[in-house]
Structures are given as C-alpha cells and as structure tokens.
Design an enzyme around this catalytic site. Structure first.
Site, PDB file in Angstrom:
ATOM      1  N   LYS A 172      47.177  44.432  45.769  1.00  0.00           N
ATOM      2  CA  LYS A 172      48.063  43.261  45.759  1.00  0.00           C
ATOM      3  C   LYS A 172      49.510  43.730  45.663  1.00  0.00           C
ATOM      4  CE  LYS A 172      47.087  38.870  43.701  1.00  0.00           C
ATOM      5  NZ  LYS A 172      46.776  38.243  42.422  1.00  0.00           N
TER       6      LYS A 172
HETATM    7  C1  E4P Z   1      45.970  35.038  42.202  1.00  0.00           C
HETATM    8  O1  E4P Z   1      45.945  35.823  43.124  1.00  0.00           O
HETATM    9  C2  E4P Z   1      47.206  34.652  41.503  1.00  0.00           C
HETATM   10  O2  E4P Z   1      47.789  35.751  40.881  1.00  0.00           O
HETATM   11  C3  E4P Z   1      46.883  33.553  40.519  1.00  0.00           C
HETATM   12  O3  E4P Z   1      46.115  32.575  41.197  1.00  0.00           O
HETATM   13  C4  E4P Z   1      48.103  32.936  39.852  1.00  0.00           C
HETATM   14  O4  E4P Z   1      47.687  31.806  39.130  1.00  0.00           O
HETATM   15  P1  E4P Z   1      48.619  31.069  38.055  1.00  0.00           P
HETATM   16  O5  E4P Z   1      49.777  30.505  38.789  1.00  0.00           O
HETATM   17  O6  E4P Z   1      47.734  30.001  37.480  1.00  0.00           O
HETATM   18  O7  E4P Z   1      49.036  32.101  37.062  1.00  0.00           O
END
Ligand code: E4P
Length: 273
Positions: free
Chosen positions: A97
């Site tokens: 990521k």
């Molecule tokens: C996933 O890839 C993201 O990092 C995650 O869904 C972020 O979620 P949040 O906005 O609830 O922290």
C-alpha cells in the site's frame, strides 16, 4: 464484487475468512497499531513478523495489503521491497500500500514521491494498492503509474463534506450517495458530493478509458454505504468486521427464524436426522 476485511486483527480476519467468501485483507498503520495494542493489553507477547505471516496464511492466497510508512519515493521503494521479499513467499498474496501523495504538514517531500514509488514497484512486478485517494484525478494518476488497486476513502470523504457543512454526525452514520443540500445548495468538495460519488466518478473514468486498475472502496462504515459501493460498480469493498456482520442481519430474518423454529414438527425433525 470482491469483499475484503479491513483489519489487522488476526481473530477478526479468521472469523471473516471462516465464512468462506472473503476475497482479501487491507491493513494500514493505524489498524496495525490497534491490533498490536490489543494483543499487548491482553498480555500476549508478540512477534510481529510471525503475526503478519499468520494473517497471510489465514487469507488463503487472497490479496493482503501491507502499507509503507516512509514518505520519500526512495524510502517507500526500499521498504516495499523489504516487505515484499520477506512476506510474499509465505502465501504469494502481498500487495504493497502506497499513499498517492505523501506530502503532509511537517514532511519536506515532493508531490510525486508516491507515484514514483508506484511506477518503480509496478515495473518490478510488485502489486500496489494506492491509498488515501480523495479525487478521481489522483486515482487516474495512480492507475497510470501502474497501481493494481486504487483505494478511494469513501467514509472519510463523507466526514469531510459534512464536517465542512457544520453537520454533526457519528462515525458509522449513513451519508447519502447523492449528497445533501444545505440552504438549498448541494454540499460538495470540488465537485464530489459524497464518498460513493467519488468511487462512481473513478469507475466512470476507468471505464471510459478502459483502464486496467481495480476500484477498491475503502473507509466504508455501514451496510448501506457498502451496497452503494457495489451499485457504483466498485470491484472491491473493504469492510470492518462489524459491517460484515451487519451485512447478513435483518430484523425480519431474525423474526422469521423465531416463527420457523417454533413451528418445527417432530415428524420433520425425525426425517432429517
Ligand atoms: C483501507 O484500505 C483503509 O485504510 C481504511 O478503510 C480506512 O478506514 P477509516 O477511514 O475508517 O480509518
């Protein structure tokens, strides 16, 4: 449509994968922190490398996103290679990521570091999930750089739009895909009226130009938002465990069960023993 679990907690990932229909896992540094803090609070000793290996194994060959924490292209590439080389051999399912743009207050970095890192890693065959997407144009650039997934943060976009409009809301509260009007004006962020609208606009651009990159709706907080991500044509949605549990629930289903259980006749039970 693929469904990923958005968690770094092994017990949650196991519960979700035991259902038999999970297609992947997404983690981020905050989710990793929560998981490790939880383990420490329970007094468990943790070896993070072994813990990640278990996550990769439980995910049974489906993509697991592990995020970099460096902010320069050089740093992100070094870290990504290290993570990929160390963990991909476990189950051949590591995605790295990378934030679309690591610029933030207090960091002296250029705006293209994320995209440069994506391009280099993609050229090396390391699959990238480009994260922290808040505009369709960021998604377009990430896809052009070679990302396999782009992750629009639908929930955080809704939060941003409603916060700017002075609305009060809880983190799990639904916000309509078509947006909301305040003083007869549709509230928006540079032409985006909701997190789902962000996903839909990315979908439209990718379809228009036949772009080979999957739209991964992230930061989803409730079942209706996840349904709308599916309706918007997202390829993947990543959901916290509580939303996955809620997906299968309905009051009328529970009520129906009570009636069916009450009406079981012994003759039928006997037949099916
Ligand atoms: C996933 O890839 C993201 O990092 C995650 O869904 C972020 O979620 P949040 O906005 O609830 O922290």
């Amino acid at each position: 449509m693929k469904i990923f679990i958005d968690s770094a907690k092994l017990d949650e990932i196991e519960e979700a994968f035991n259902c038999g229909f999970m297609d992947g896992v997404t983690t981020n540094p905050s989710l990793m922190k929560q998981a490790v803090e939880d383990l420490k609070a329970r007094g468990e000793d943790i070896d993070l490398a072994q813990y990640i290996e278990k996550i990769l194994t439980v995910a049974r060959g489906t993509p697991v996103s592990l995020e970099v924490t460096e902010v320069t292209a050089e740093g992100m590439i070094r870290q990504a290679r290290k993570i990929y080389e160390r963990f991909n051999p476990v189950a051949d399912n590591v995605y790295i990521k990378i934030p679309v743009n690591p610029v933030h207050e207090g960091a002296e970095v250029g705006p293209f570091e994320g995209l440069q890192a994506i391009k280099t890693l993609a050229d090396e065959g390391i699959p990238v999930n480009c994260t922290l997407i808040f505009t369709p144009e960021q998604a377009l650039l990430a896809a052009k750089a070679g990302a396999k997934f782009v992750s629009p943060f639908a929930g955080r976009m809704d939060d941003h739009i409603r916060k700017n409009a002075g609305m009060e809301f809880g983190k799990k509260d639904y916000y309509p895909a078509e947006g909301k009007e305040v003083d007869d004006k549709l509230i928006e962020d540079n032409g985006i009226v909701s997190g789902i609208d962000l996903c839909a606009q990315i979908r439209e651009i990718f379809d228009t130009y036949d772009i080979d990159c999957e739209v991964l709706a992230a930061s989803l907080r409730n079942t209706r938002q996840s349904r709308e991500a599916a309706l918007a044509g997202c390829d993947i949605m990543t959901l916290p465990l509580y939303v996955i549990r809620d997906l299968v629930d309905h009051y009328k289903t529970r009520e129906g069960m009570v009636g069916f259980i009450k009406d079981i006749i012994p003759e039928y039970e006997e037949l099916t023993k």
